[in-house]
Design a protein around this motif. Structure first.
Motif, short mmCIF file in Angstrom:
data_model
loop_
_atom_site.label_atom_id
_atom_site.label_comp_id
_atom_site.label_asym_id
_atom_site.label_seq_id
_atom_site.Cartn_x
_atom_site.Cartn_y
_atom_site.Cartn_z
N GLN A 2 -48.52 24.95 -60.93
CA GLN A 2 -48.06 24.14 -62.08
C GLN A 2 -49.21 23.31 -62.63
O GLN A 2 -49.38 23.19 -63.83
CB GLN A 2 -46.94 23.19 -61.64
CG GLN A 2 -45.56 23.80 -61.80
CD GLN A 2 -44.49 22.97 -61.09
OE1 GLN A 2 -44.76 21.84 -60.68
NE2 GLN A 2 -43.33 23.55 -60.93
N GLY A 35 -51.51 25.46 -64.54
CA GLY A 35 -50.89 25.80 -65.82
C GLY A 35 -51.00 24.65 -66.80
O GLY A 35 -51.36 24.85 -67.96
N ALA A 36 -50.72 23.44 -66.34
CA ALA A 36 -50.77 22.26 -67.21
C ALA A 36 -52.20 22.03 -67.68
O ALA A 36 -52.44 21.71 -68.85
CB ALA A 36 -50.26 21.04 -66.46
N ALA A 70 -54.54 24.30 -68.06
CA ALA A 70 -54.88 25.37 -69.03
C ALA A 70 -54.30 25.04 -70.41
O ALA A 70 -54.94 25.26 -71.43
CB ALA A 70 -54.35 26.71 -68.53
N GLU A 71 -53.08 24.44 -70.41
CA GLU A 71 -52.45 24.10 -71.70
C GLU A 71 -53.23 23.01 -72.43
O GLU A 71 -53.22 22.95 -73.65
CB GLU A 71 -51.03 23.57 -71.46
CG GLU A 71 -50.00 24.69 -71.50
CD GLU A 71 -48.60 24.16 -71.18
OE1 GLU A 71 -48.33 22.98 -71.47
OE2 GLU A 71 -47.84 24.94 -70.61
N ARG A 72 -53.87 22.13 -71.64
CA ARG A 72 -54.60 21.02 -72.25
C ARG A 72 -55.93 21.47 -72.88
O ARG A 72 -56.53 20.75 -73.65
CB ARG A 72 -54.89 19.92 -71.22
CG ARG A 72 -53.67 19.02 -70.96
CD ARG A 72 -54.10 17.75 -70.27
NE ARG A 72 -54.76 18.01 -68.99
CZ ARG A 72 -54.11 18.13 -67.84
NH1 ARG A 72 -52.80 18.03 -67.79
NH2 ARG A 72 -54.77 18.38 -66.72
N ASP A 132 -58.25 25.43 -77.92
CA ASP A 132 -58.34 26.89 -78.18
C ASP A 132 -59.78 27.29 -78.45
O ASP A 132 -60.52 26.56 -79.05
CB ASP A 132 -57.47 27.26 -79.38
CG ASP A 132 -56.00 26.94 -79.09
OD1 ASP A 132 -55.61 27.10 -77.94
OD2 ASP A 132 -55.31 26.50 -80.03
#
Ligand code: C5P
Length: 241
Positions: free
Chosen positions: A230, A233-234, A236-238, A241
């Protein structure tokens, strides 16, 4: 026991990692079981290494893997001055071996490698309480279950008031001389605080954390994997792009 104004305070951390981990059934000592590709011990050491007052780090390893150059240690990033010693047949013997190597520090923390996701804030709360004058400090969390005492036949002999109970975790911290004296008693216990309490010292409970759970079973290991997945994942989202 420690004068909080007498800065600086040096902290020695003994990470006990010499257990066999038979309940995990992984075929290798528990602290060396991989968690997202690195030994549990590696995750634990990462946090210890971030402790601002860290003066010394001792890892107590199973005798058969006590050479940090060995293959089992891949993924354990030891600070350069860390010391590795061989553990004993009981946790108490392993802590005693670590304590003998911790050197001249003000505060000693004893930490289970198996509690590999314990947040740094828990370490800091323990250190602060000992610096604030407590002989010892342990992290604890309130219980969700009601606890019974029972006799050898399983008959209930009492129901302690749940509000007065805490499940305690590690790191457990002590003024060094207090812990050394407690270990000189030669008694055994399931945690370090118990030995210090027996000596009549004032040990306090500070706020623990659910993430300081001990990896004991496969379920615990899977839980730890999910926590780290988790987080990854968090993170990577931060990322932009
Ligand atoms: O067995 P248990 O999970 O209660 O052990 C708690 C911690 O103590 C673990 O990190 C384990 O590696 C350590 N230990 C040790 N030496 C032993 C037994 C346990 O260092 N003989």
């Amino acid at each position: 026991v420690i004068d909080a104004d007498a800065a600086p305070c040096s902290v020695g951390v003994v990470v006990v990692a010499a257990g066999s981990g038979t309940r995990l059934g992984a075929g290798l000592p528990k602290a060396f079981v991989p968690l997202r590709g690195r030994p549990l011990l590696g995750h634990a050491v990462d946090t210890v290494a971030r402790l601002p007052q860290l003066g010394s780090l001792v890892v107590v390893a199973p005798p058969e893997v006590a050479d940090p150059a060995g293959a089992s240690w891949a993924g354990v990033d030891l600070p350069p001055d860390a010391v590795v010693v061989a553990g004993g047949a009981s946790r108490t013997a392993s802590v005693a071996a670590g304590l003998a190597a911790v050197g001249d520090v003000d505060v000693v923390l004893v930490h289970d490698a198996a509690r590999c996701l314990t947040p740094l804030a828990v370490f800091e709360r323990v250190v602060d309480a000992v610096r604030g004058g407590a002989a010892g400090a342990v992290p604890g969390i309130p219980l969700v279950d009601t606890v019974k005492t029972v006799d050898a036949d399983g008959v209930i002999t009492g129901t302690p008031d749940r509000a007065s109970l805490r499940a305690v975790q590690t790191p457990q911290g002590f003024a060094r001389e207090v812990l050394v004296a407690a270990y000189r008693s030669g008694l055994a216990a399931t945690d370090d605080a118990a030995l210090v309490e027996l000596g009549g010292h004032h040990v306090v409970v500070v706020e623990g954390d659910a993430l300081a759970f001990k990896v004991t079973t496969r379920d615990d290991l899977e839980h730890a994997e999910r926590v780290l997945a988790q987080r990854a994942g968090a993170a990577a989202e931060r990322l932009p792009d």
